[in-house]
Design an enzyme around this catalytic site. Structure first.
Site, PDB file in Angstrom:
ATOM      1  N   LYS A   1       0.836  -1.214   0.000  1.00 43.14           N
ATOM      2  CA  LYS A   1       0.000   0.000   0.000  1.00 43.14           C
ATOM      3  C   LYS A   1       0.868   1.261   0.000  1.00 43.14           C
ATOM      4  O   LYS A   1       0.644   2.199  -0.774  1.00 43.14           O
ATOM      5  CB  LYS A   1      -0.910  -0.016   1.232  1.00 43.14           C
ATOM      6  CG  LYS A   1      -1.615   1.287   1.502  1.00 43.14           C
ATOM      7  CD  LYS A   1      -2.659   1.589   0.463  1.00 43.14           C
ATOM      8  CE  LYS A   1      -3.163   3.006   0.588  1.00 43.14           C
ATOM      9  NZ  LYS A   1      -4.236   3.301  -0.330  1.00 43.14           N
TER      10      LYS A   1
ATOM     11  N   CYS B   1      -3.419  11.059   1.391  1.00 38.43           N
ATOM     12  CA  CYS B   1      -2.784   9.759   1.118  1.00 38.43           C
ATOM     13  C   CYS B   1      -1.409   9.936   0.507  1.00 38.43           C
ATOM     14  O   CYS B   1      -0.395   9.589   1.093  1.00 38.43           O
ATOM     15  CB  CYS B   1      -3.653   8.951   0.163  1.00 38.43           C
ATOM     16  SG  CYS B   1      -5.342   8.808   0.741  1.00 38.43           S
TER      17      CYS B   1
HETATM   18  N1  SAJ Z   1      -1.817  14.801  -9.022  1.00 39.04           N
HETATM   19  C1  SAJ Z   1      -0.996  15.539  -9.866  1.00 39.04           C
HETATM   20  N2  SAJ Z   1      -0.662  15.003 -11.069  1.00 39.04           N
HETATM   21  C2  SAJ Z   1      -1.103  13.773 -11.485  1.00 39.04           C
HETATM   22  C3  SAJ Z   1      -1.928  13.025 -10.624  1.00 39.04           C
HETATM   23  C4  SAJ Z   1      -2.267  13.566  -9.395  1.00 39.04           C
HETATM   24  O1  SAJ Z   1      -0.570  16.658  -9.531  1.00 39.04           O
HETATM   25  O2  SAJ Z   1      -0.771  13.375 -12.598  1.00 39.04           O
HETATM   26  C5  SAJ Z   1      -2.185  15.344  -7.698  1.00 39.04           C
HETATM   27  C6  SAJ Z   1      -3.682  15.562  -7.534  1.00 39.04           C
HETATM   28  O3  SAJ Z   1      -4.089  16.770  -8.077  1.00 39.04           O
HETATM   29  C7  SAJ Z   1      -3.813  15.506  -6.033  1.00 39.04           C
HETATM   30  C8  SAJ Z   1      -2.760  14.475  -5.620  1.00 39.04           C
HETATM   31  O4  SAJ Z   1      -1.859  14.396  -6.710  1.00 39.04           O
HETATM   32  O5  SAJ Z   1      -3.494  16.748  -5.432  1.00 39.04           O
HETATM   33  C9  SAJ Z   1      -3.286  13.083  -5.318  1.00 39.04           C
HETATM   34  O6  SAJ Z   1      -4.338  12.748  -6.227  1.00 39.04           O
HETATM   35  P1  SAJ Z   1      -4.504  11.291  -6.861  1.00 39.04           P
HETATM   36  O7  SAJ Z   1      -5.691  11.333  -7.737  1.00 39.04           O
HETATM   37  O8  SAJ Z   1      -3.231  10.851  -7.478  1.00 39.04           O
HETATM   38  O9  SAJ Z   1      -4.696  10.334  -5.620  1.00 39.04           O
HETATM   39  P2  SAJ Z   1      -5.652  10.312  -4.319  1.00 39.04           P
HETATM   40  O10 SAJ Z   1      -4.881  10.902  -3.172  1.00 39.04           O
HETATM   41  O11 SAJ Z   1      -6.999  10.840  -4.591  1.00 39.04           O
HETATM   42  O12 SAJ Z   1      -5.789   8.715  -4.123  1.00 39.04           O
HETATM   43  C10 SAJ Z   1      -4.614   7.931  -3.999  1.00 39.04           C
HETATM   44  C11 SAJ Z   1      -4.722   6.751  -4.984  1.00 39.04           C
HETATM   45  N3  SAJ Z   1      -3.442   6.062  -5.067  1.00 39.04           N
HETATM   46  C12 SAJ Z   1      -2.844   5.787  -6.262  1.00 39.04           C
HETATM   47  O13 SAJ Z   1      -3.328   6.135  -7.321  1.00 39.04           O
HETATM   48  C13 SAJ Z   1      -1.570   5.032  -6.229  1.00 39.04           C
HETATM   49  C14 SAJ Z   1      -5.809   5.795  -4.520  1.00 39.04           C
HETATM   50  O14 SAJ Z   1      -5.850   4.631  -5.336  1.00 39.04           O
HETATM   51  C15 SAJ Z   1      -5.578   5.396  -3.055  1.00 39.04           C
HETATM   52  O15 SAJ Z   1      -6.588   4.516  -2.584  1.00 39.04           O
HETATM   53  C16 SAJ Z   1      -5.598   6.655  -2.226  1.00 39.04           C
HETATM   54  O16 SAJ Z   1      -4.512   7.491  -2.655  1.00 39.04           O
HETATM   55  C17 SAJ Z   1      -5.443   6.264  -0.761  1.00 39.04           C
HETATM   56  O17 SAJ Z   1      -6.459   6.283  -0.040  1.00 39.04           O
HETATM   57  O18 SAJ Z   1      -4.336   5.869  -0.343  1.00 39.04           O
END
Ligand code: SAJ
Length: 431
Positions: free
Chosen positions: A215, A269
């Protein structure tokens, strides 16, 4: 838990993960009691309503509550399966705080009987599930514990991390693969038979420690890759390049898949979990630690660029978005909120915030003079736009409504935006 009868289930923690999980388990026909320390959460759910925003969740909760399959309580009930889904924050030194997990385990321990299963879903540092087992063993010497007893244990204890993406929780809860780590292989098999009842994705068994690390690895992987994109955006800015174009072109390589730069990484996360790895192996994690610094540093970089833009303009400036990512109402650890609040503290009533998921400005804006306006108001009143969140609502603004605006687009939502002048062009391209 009998082999074929539907187990009764207690889900401890009714937040973004616990509530949807409880509702999906209830939909599979099990009687579920959701447990939360907050009385207003318990009341809301017992009325068939929800206290968080998530697509399709309200209808599902309403249905399972009406059918008598889901109820909520502030007390942990007796059950066949206990699922712990409470927060695991970190402290000022980035050390993980598993206090809520241990508190939940303590409450569960008082209810356990022979044959029960305890599953931890909260993101946790490696070794936490064993700590849960040790705590229960201490509290319940009458029960034979997995990994500590000779022969068959009286209860099963496993770790099964949630992996769902906010905004797609119900779909991903059902369809994502699950890693199920048992304290012993027998524990993993017991938990597996539970998840198979409501998960359509593949369920893979392993050890509790490997599942805990898996995780953390998933979220650290994403953080490191976003840091790469954010670093590229800062380099592109310095070299006067359009980072979105560079990434689009590089991603045409069959083995390159660069993520999107943005104003930083938010949420509870990805900005948190990598620290759990760093904390457990500080000497061995320079890359993960640096990625965190790059992503945290992006906020300051965006503020600096926005400041330069604001200094060269007059009139109200629209900051588009406060949420930590698109199309959700979650502002926790949001870089957009930090940036807009920093600009509001400096420029006061020149700052107008557009956030369709907020009814009022959060307390970070208290006393700044900044105001919350709707998108149409911003289009009418503001000549300068700083795009901080890629909400669909913002993406839908057609070019003719924004062609004359000075735009700093940190999310790359408007690739067709004309560049009105050299300074603003450089700012817009910075990403
Ligand atoms: N972000 C970027 N660029 C990207 C992707 C995301 O700047 O290309 C930013 C987003 O805007 C945001 C942050 O990263 O601020 C996180 O967003 P996210 O959509 O990547 O992830 P979370 O935090 O909503 O959810 C993550 C997910 N983990 C992964 O994709 C590996 C989700 O599957 C997990 O269940 C979740 O964390 C968790 O609960 O741990």
């Amino acid at each position: 838990m009998q082999a074929e009868s539907k187990p009764t289930v207690a889900v401890i923690g009714l937040g973004y993960i616990g509530l949807p999980t409880a509702a999906v388990i209830a939909r599979s026909g099990s009687k579920v009691v959701g447990v939360d320390v907050a009385p207003h959460v318990v009341e809301t759910i017992n009325e068939g309503r929800i206290h968080i925003e998530e697509i399709d969740l309200e209808g599902l909760v309403q249905g399972v509550v009406a059918r008598g399959l889901l109820s909520a309580s502030t007390e942990v009930p007796c059950a066949d399966v206990f699922v712990i889904a409470v927060p695991t924050p970190f402290d000022e030194d980035h050390a993980p705080d598993i206090g809520f997990v241990l508190e939940a385990a303590r409450a569960v321990a008082t209810r356990l009987k022979h044959g029960d299963t305890v599953i931890l879903e909260s993101t946790s540092p490696v070794g936490t599930t064993e700590q849960v087992r040790d705590l229960i063993a201490h509290q319940r010497p009458d029960l034979a514990m997995p990994g500590l007893c000779e022969g068959t244990a009286d209860i099963a204890i496993a770790y099964c991390p949630e992996r769902v993406l906010p905004g797609r929780i119900l779909e991903e809860l059902t369809n994502n693969d699950r890693v199920i780590g048992g304290i012993t292989p027998r524990c993993a098999r017991k938990a597996l038979s539970f998840y198979r009842r409501f998960v359509r994705g593949e369920c893979i068994t392993s050890s509790a420690r490997a599942a805990e690390m898996t995780k953390l690895t998933e979220n650290a992987y994403r953080d490191v890759n976003i840091a790469f994109a954010n670093e590229l955006s800062i380099v592109s800015d310095k070299l006067g390049l359009d980072v979105w174009e560079v990434i689009r072109l590089a991603n045409r390589h069959p083995r390159v898949n660069i993520l999107s730069p943005g104003p930083g990484v938010g949420g509870h996360c990805i900005a948190v979990d990598p620290w759990f790895i760093v904390h457990s192996a500080p000497e061995e994690t320079p890359l993960i630690r640096t990625a965190r610094a790059v992503n945290d540093g992006k906020v300051g970089h965006v503020v600096e660029h926005a400041e330069r833009l604001i200094a060269r303009t007059r009139g109200p400036v629209a900051c588009l978005g406060l949420a930590f990512k698109a199309n959700i109402d979650d502002f926790r650890e949001s870089p957009a909120l930090k940036i807009a609040a920093a600009l509001a503290r400096r420029h006061g009533d020149r700052i107008a915030v557009v956030e369709p998921f907020a009814a009022a400005l959060p307390r970070e804006f208290d006393g700044t003079g900044a105001r919350l306006i709707d998108l149409d108001g911003a289009i009418d009143d503001c000549a300068t736009f700083i795009v901080l969140v890629d909400h669909d609502l913002f993406k839908s603004v057609p070019l003719d409504e924004r062609a004359d605006k000075l735009v700093y687009d940190t999310r790359g939502i408007w690739p067709d935006q004309p560049a009105p002048g050299p300074i603003s062009r450089r700012l817009r391209l910075a990403g």
